[in-house]
Design an enzyme around this catalytic site. Sequence first.
Site, short mmCIF file in Angstrom:
data_model
loop_
_atom_site.label_atom_id
_atom_site.label_comp_id
_atom_site.label_asym_id
_atom_site.label_seq_id
_atom_site.Cartn_x
_atom_site.Cartn_y
_atom_site.Cartn_z
N ASP A 1 42.62 -43.14 48.57
CA ASP A 1 41.58 -43.06 47.53
C ASP A 1 41.89 -42.11 46.38
O ASP A 1 41.16 -42.11 45.40
CB ASP A 1 40.26 -42.61 48.18
CG ASP A 1 40.23 -41.11 48.43
OD1 ASP A 1 41.25 -40.57 48.89
OD2 ASP A 1 39.19 -40.48 48.16
N ASP B 1 45.38 -42.39 54.40
CA ASP B 1 45.14 -41.04 53.90
C ASP B 1 43.92 -40.53 54.67
O ASP B 1 43.16 -41.33 55.23
CB ASP B 1 44.86 -41.11 52.40
CG ASP B 1 44.29 -39.82 51.86
OD1 ASP B 1 44.93 -38.77 52.06
OD2 ASP B 1 43.19 -39.85 51.27
#
Length: 589
Positions: free
Chosen positions: A476, A293
């Site tokens: 996250d 990500d």
Amino acid sequence: MVQFYAGFDFYRSAISNLKNRIADMNLLVVIGTSAAYFYSVFVFLFPHLFPVDMRNLYFDGAAAIITFVLLGRYLESRSRNKASDFMKKLLSLKPEKATILVDGKEIDVPIENIVVGDAVIVRAGEKIPVDGVIISGSAEIDQSMVTGESVPVLKKEGDTVIGGTVNTNGYLVIRAEKTGKDSFVSQMIKLLSEAQEKKPPIGRLADKIVAIFVPAIMIVSILTFDVWYILDRPDIAFLSAVSVLIIACPCALGIATPIAVVASVGRGAKEGILIKNPEMVERINSIDTVIFDKTGTLTEGKPSVIKKMIKNENLLSVAYPLLKSSSHPVSQAVLPYIPETGIKAEDIKSVPGKGIKGKVNGMEVIIGNSVFLSENGYTAEASSGYTELLIGVDGTVVAQFLLEDRLKDEAKRVVSKLKKMGFQTVLLTGDKEDAGKKVCETLNIDECYYQLLPEEKYEIVKEKQKKGKKVAFVGDGINDAPSMAVSDVGIAVLQATDIAKEAGDIILIKKDLRLLLKAINLSKQSFKIIKQNLFWAYVYNLIGIPVAAGILYSFGIMLKPVLAGIAMSFSSVTVVLNALRIQFKNLEE
């Protein structure tokens, strides 16, 4: 005394396991030592019933076997405790008492009495008792025991703090957010305990082998006795049969995997790598693709000013009260660059996605992007590739700030190292294309996908897996949780949301992406040591059992039961010591 007092636990465990149709090492010790002991009793009481060459007593041998097995267990236990030292240190982190504010009064209470919402006072030198948010004061916090950061971190009003860390030099009032079993340290201890009890698939294979190993050894022992007895050597028959039972105790096989798992989980925690699922120790070795990500994983997760253009320094301060009233991350990033003033803003109006405007000292102040200022009659030019914030006062643009979510300092090195290790790297981001492309070009990532919804990230991971790829997903946020859960290995970084942490198999609890490399190296080293342990445990039995059965008797080599007991204990201790090498392995490679 030694046989039935010191050896009582062997008898109890063997009988208990037999009731559950389980044959383990305790049964081998019981049968082997009992045979030696009761044989000696009969020889001692009825010597005339035995030929002269069979009137040997083996009380010392039975006692020595039990002693050496217990010594081996003691050394193994000490080694296990060393592997779990980090958990003991975690348990000692929190203080027993804390000071809370109630109606303006300070009251000392046991830590377990603190509830969410309590205002907790922490003075210089004291440990922070709960996870919370600073509502008053600032201080440098020593987080070394939890996150591994060697330098104390400055924390101020609005920042979160972790229970168990130390306030080194300030006075803080903290609002309790998580207490008791919900706190960071308690959750970490729980996850470590659960992880150390689990086994990777290779360990479960060893358990299955041990389950059939014990009955097989008992058959070998009987055959050994029969062969020597047929050869008219009943004395050797007895000794060899007992030696086979003793040397084949599958301690080394049984602990080869668990002790390595305990050691690797403990080492990981010490480094800031929380291994929730030990299966990852084995699974990570098959990974060939690492998907990242962007925001908060490869980048800092918050905008930072990279360029400022001040056109009117005198009018800049009037923007302070308006920026101060906004909680938007861009406003908060620019605020430190604006001179502070005590003037208040009036008629504040926020326009989502564009900016904020109001009156300060009778002047019109507009803060936002170029589109917002243009709509309000200002001449403003857009800057591509960056987030922008312009400040307009009474028709004039007085300042322009360019911001971006900066890449983490270590991001380029980590991606480069992964590529050298043979991993394919992929970026999945919900951010716009120009921001995503810039990250990919800077880090030289192999594949990049932009403007993705959470379900689209999930589908890309699934598509990779359908093509035979083994995927590790590093993220996250809440939007990363589905992708993390479906991937072969899910890795959550420090600022990960609770949902992402639940989905992850490994949690990196320090603000350092290099921990990803350490986690991969730790898993590879741990799996290598597990295989070494199992290999040497099998080799030991492969060589030891035939020798104990008397295959080398014609060369004058005979393994007595007491020596078999020493060899068996030595093999277990060797496996434990080999596993403990994980504690000293260099994970920076």
